[in-house]
Design a protein around this motif. Structure first.
Motif, PDB file in Angstrom:
ATOM      1  N   UNK A  83      36.334  40.920  -5.922  1.00  0.00           N
ATOM      2  CA  UNK A  83      35.983  40.433  -4.587  1.00  0.00           C
ATOM      3  C   UNK A  83      34.479  40.497  -4.379  1.00  0.00           C
ATOM      4  N   UNK A  84      33.911  41.624  -4.800  1.00  0.00           N
ATOM      5  CA  UNK A  84      32.469  41.778  -4.641  1.00  0.00           C
ATOM      6  C   UNK A  84      31.722  40.710  -5.438  1.00  0.00           C
ATOM      7  N   UNK A  85      32.177  40.509  -6.679  1.00  0.00           N
ATOM      8  CA  UNK A  85      31.477  39.548  -7.538  1.00  0.00           C
ATOM      9  C   UNK A  85      31.590  38.134  -6.983  1.00  0.00           C
ATOM     10  N   UNK A  86      32.758  37.804  -6.438  1.00  0.00           N
ATOM     11  CA  UNK A  86      32.928  36.465  -5.854  1.00  0.00           C
ATOM     12  C   UNK A  86      31.992  36.278  -4.665  1.00  0.00           C
ATOM     13  N   UNK A  87      31.913  37.324  -3.849  1.00  0.00           N
ATOM     14  CA  UNK A  87      31.082  37.262  -2.654  1.00  0.00           C
ATOM     15  C   UNK A  87      29.620  37.023  -3.028  1.00  0.00           C
ATOM     16  N   UNK A  88      29.201  37.699  -4.073  1.00  0.00           N
ATOM     17  CA  UNK A  88      27.798  37.595  -4.436  1.00  0.00           C
ATOM     18  C   UNK A  88      27.537  36.430  -5.383  1.00  0.00           C
ATOM     19  N   UNK A  89      28.612  35.768  -5.788  1.00  0.00           N
ATOM     20  CA  UNK A  89      28.439  34.699  -6.767  1.00  0.00           C
ATOM     21  C   UNK A  89      27.536  33.582  -6.244  1.00  0.00           C
ATOM     22  N   UNK A  90      27.739  33.204  -4.984  1.00  0.00           N
ATOM     23  CA  UNK A  90      26.968  32.115  -4.411  1.00  0.00           C
ATOM     24  C   UNK A  90      25.486  32.464  -4.406  1.00  0.00           C
TER      25      UNK A  90
END
Ligand code: MN
Length: 726
Positions: A490-497
């Protein structure tokens, strides 16, 4: 007679003390011990007595009295000589200078392992008083004790400690009583050892609420004669009818345990009389058929209370408890509860797992053992599902019983349940998502360990956090709990952008450096709308995530430059063709990151791959076995778990370099192998240099297995020197 022999005779004929005889009598009640077993126990007795010589208990009596009484409790449960030996020796590793090897050498590995097991679980102290924690603590005991006999010895040990509690200082008394109430009595209950459990609970009540205990003791003795008289009146006609039908049976007025009366008075808020007046009787017969015969007689004599009838013989309880329960209206309308069962059923009901263990002995048919193991598994399942919510239940389904679970402590003494193989990061996330996200290090039992180390039951884990730290891709390589995996993703997805924006910017800046004359970056920044983006950041993100590629930008904004880029050497072309068959690369489930392929190892689909985050080129994908990886790791490149994003079954291109001794028909042998393995040859190119054939082969394979098969066959071709993948 030689002295040596004479001594032996003396030792043997010297009468063994009364204390030892008491033990033998208990053990011989059910099945006589063999002379070898008796001698074995005598040796154990002497050994334990000598080991504890000079030690005293708090009460002043000799320490040996404690292991001796523990062994007696085990003898009451008719445990096997190995377990009795374990009871005698249970404190020697902890309290004397005897060690595992000494016991193993003298009495065998089994005994030594039991003693070691008891020592191990005694070393784990119960530090938290919460109900839920007690529950976890019991589960941990089960998971640490690999042999169920370890728990049986521990329970006997604890029962004796409770029996002799009064010699300890009040604070210690309280602590032990509470631990017994919260941990050991419920454990005995779960193990079906009801007799032991009742005794423990009465002792707990005596220690924690002596007034209530005395009140009950007084009340019960006042009522005793009246009660006994009623039971006699009630049982007389039953006894008579049983005699007429020549059914042998024992009838008991069932003793009620103080603690259960106390608890019922408290919970139901009812006076003593109302709870105590319900009479309970147990009838024990020698076989199952007679259970039903007795039931018929009882129902014939008294009117049954219809909805109180239960046949646990036909359908035993989860813990294998078997009995018939019925309630009838006795003389003067009083309700009487009746339990009807065989001797074996009664043993199992009172002694639980201890009886199971005993009845298992001597009939080692596999199905019996299986049944026993299944029972244990059921038991653990009950343990795990009981008193936990729906979410926990789902977790339980995923975790395959106690062998696959561990229990560890927080520094505050809270217990955390984790799957086997869990790491400090899993632990951190289990405690709190924020602690997981910020964890930079871990101490296990006070020692620093790597974050990917496996933690074990009973350890205390301390997490070191840093305010600025963030979850890392690398953690996904070793975390095991769904909670940790979910939170990290979840964290990685959030920061992916955000990361895509930064990465995209860097890629374009790098390209700008190479093409300063083109005013590359400025042109791109000015034309984001022409490129179809509502804002510049979205364009950056598209570049960073690989949705928009640099060649595509050239095609759109700098058509003249694009042609130059099209000129590439044959090798690059090959690799590009090979990669056309895939959609892209997935970075731990996240698609569409900007990726490029390392030139050093040229990975193609099917290869095991790793990704490294590099500034400027996005994620660079290497083969797992690439020789550059160690140095990349030293440079602190960020490691990513990547996989090929492949649709369906597709063929991949592979280029092989083959070296061989020149000989006739060599090429034919190679092409035969391709034909026999259903392999398409795309191109073949070769020359001969000083009698060595150099062959370059481009073939189409389905997967790595297919390729490996070809490799194996090629290596067996006559004259082959080497086969290499390029
Ligand atoms: Mn002990």
């Amino acid at each position: 007679m030689p002295t040596e022999l004479l001594n032996k005779v003396k030792t043997r004929s010297k009468p063994r003390p009364q204390k030892f005889q008491v033990l033998l009598e208990k053990l011989n009640q059910r099945a006589a011990l063999s002379p070898t077993e008796e001698d074995f126990l005598w040796e154990v007795y002497l050994y334990a007595r000598d080991a504890h010589r000079g030690q005293r208990r708090q009460s002043g009596e000799s320490y040996f009295e404690h292991p001796y009484q523990t062994a007696l409790i085990l003898a009451d449960l008719h445990m096997d000589p190995i377990t009795i030996a374990g009871g005698f020796l249970h404190d020697v590793i902890e309290d004397t200078n005897v060690n595992f090897a000494d016991i193993a050498e003298k009495f065998g590995d089994d005994v030594a392992q039991l003693v070691e097991g008891v020592t191990k679980i005694s070393g784990i102290t119960f530090r938290n008083r919460q109900e839920e924690q007690a529950d976890n603590f019991r589960k941990m005991l089960l998971s640490v004790a690999t042999d169920i006999r370890v728990l049986i010895i521990k329970l006997a040990d604890r029962l004796h400690n409770m029996q002799t509690l009064s010699s300890l200082p009040p604070i210690k008394q309280r602590r032990i009583a509470i631990e017994t109430r919260d941990v050991y009595a419920p454990l005995a209950h779960r193990l079906g050892m009801f007799k032991l459990k009742s005794e423990m609970e009465d002792l707990v009540l005596k220690a924690l609420d002596p007034d209530a205990y005395q009140f009950l003791e007084k009340k019960i003795s006042e009522k005793r004669s009246e009660r006994e008289k009623y039971i006699r009146v009630f049982t007389q006609p039953i006894e008579k009818a049983l005699a007429e039908q020549s059914v042998k049976a024992q009838i008991f007025g069932r003793p009620k345990n103080f603690y259960s009366i106390y608890k019922k008075m408290k919970i139901r808020n009812k006076p003593f009389e109302e709870i105590y007046d319900l009479l309970a009787i147990r009838i024990i017969v020698d076989n199952k058929e007679n259970c039903y015969a007795v039931l018929g007689i009882v129902h014939d004599l008294f009117i049954p209370v219809m909805d109180r009838f239960k046949d646990y013989i036909a359908n035993h309880k989860v813990n294998f408890y078997q009995s018939i329960h019925t309630t009838v209206f006795g003389p003067s309308g009083r309700m009487v509860e009746i339990q009807i069962r065989t001797t074996e059923m009664n043993d199992i009901a009172e002694e639980g797992i201890a009886a199971h263990w005993r009845y298992k002995e001597g009939r080692d048919k596999p199905d019996d053992v299986d049944k026993y193991v299944k029972w244990l598994r059921d038991l653990i399942e009950v343990l795990q599902t009981e008193s936990s919510g729906a979410k926990d239940f789902m977790d339980t389904l995923k975790i395959d019983l106690f062998k696959d679970e561990i229990f560890v402590f927080t520094p505050m003494g809270d217990l955390i349940r984790l799957p086997k193989g869990a790491t400090p990061v899993d632990f951190a996330y289990e405690v709190h998502t924020e602690i997981g996200a910020r964890c930079i290090g871990a101490k296990v039992d006070g020692k620093m360990v790597p974050l990917n180390s496996e933690i074990r039951s009973g350890q205390t884990i301390e997490i070191i956090t840093s305010e600025t730290h963030r979850p890392s891709y690398a953690w996904l390589k070793f975390v095991t709990t769904s909670k940790a995996i979910g939170a990290i993703k979840r964290y990685l997805r959030k920061t992916q952008f955000e990361e895509s924006i930064t990465l995209g910017k860097e890629i374009l800046e790098k390209e700008n450096q190479r093409n300063k004359t083109l005013r590359f970056l400025k042109t791109v920044q000015d034309s984001f709308e022409d490129m179809g983006f509502s804002e510049l950041d979205k364009l950056y993100a598209a570049v960073g995530s690989g949705v928009l590629t640099v060649p595509q930008i050239y095609a759109k904004l700098f058509p003249q430059k694009q042609e130059e880029l099209a000129k590439r050497d044959i090798d690059e072309l090959f690799i590009e063709t090979a990669r056309k068959s895939i959609k892209g690369i997935k970075v731990q489930g996240i698609s569409n990151l900007m990726v490029s392929f390392a030139k050093c190892c040229n990975p193609i689909p099917g290869d095991e791959i790793l990704g490294f985050v590099s500034r400027g080129r996005g994620v660079i994908v290497h083969r797992n076995d690439c020789t550059n990886i160690p140095s990349l790791l030293e440079e602190n490149e960020r490691l990513l778990d990547v996989e090929w994003d492949i649709e369906g079954t597709q063929a991949f291109l592979v280029k092989l370099k083959i070296m061989a001794q020149e000989r006739k028909k060599f090429l034919k042998d190679v092409t035969d192998i391709m034909a026999n393995t259903d392999t398409n040859i795309i191109s073949i190119d070769g020359d001969v240099d000083e009698s060595i054939i150099h062959l370059t082969l481009v073939i189409q394979v389905e997967n790595l297995r297919h390729l490996n098969k070809i490799f194996l066959k090629l290596q067996n071709v006559q004259g082959i020197i080497s086969v290499e993948r390029k």
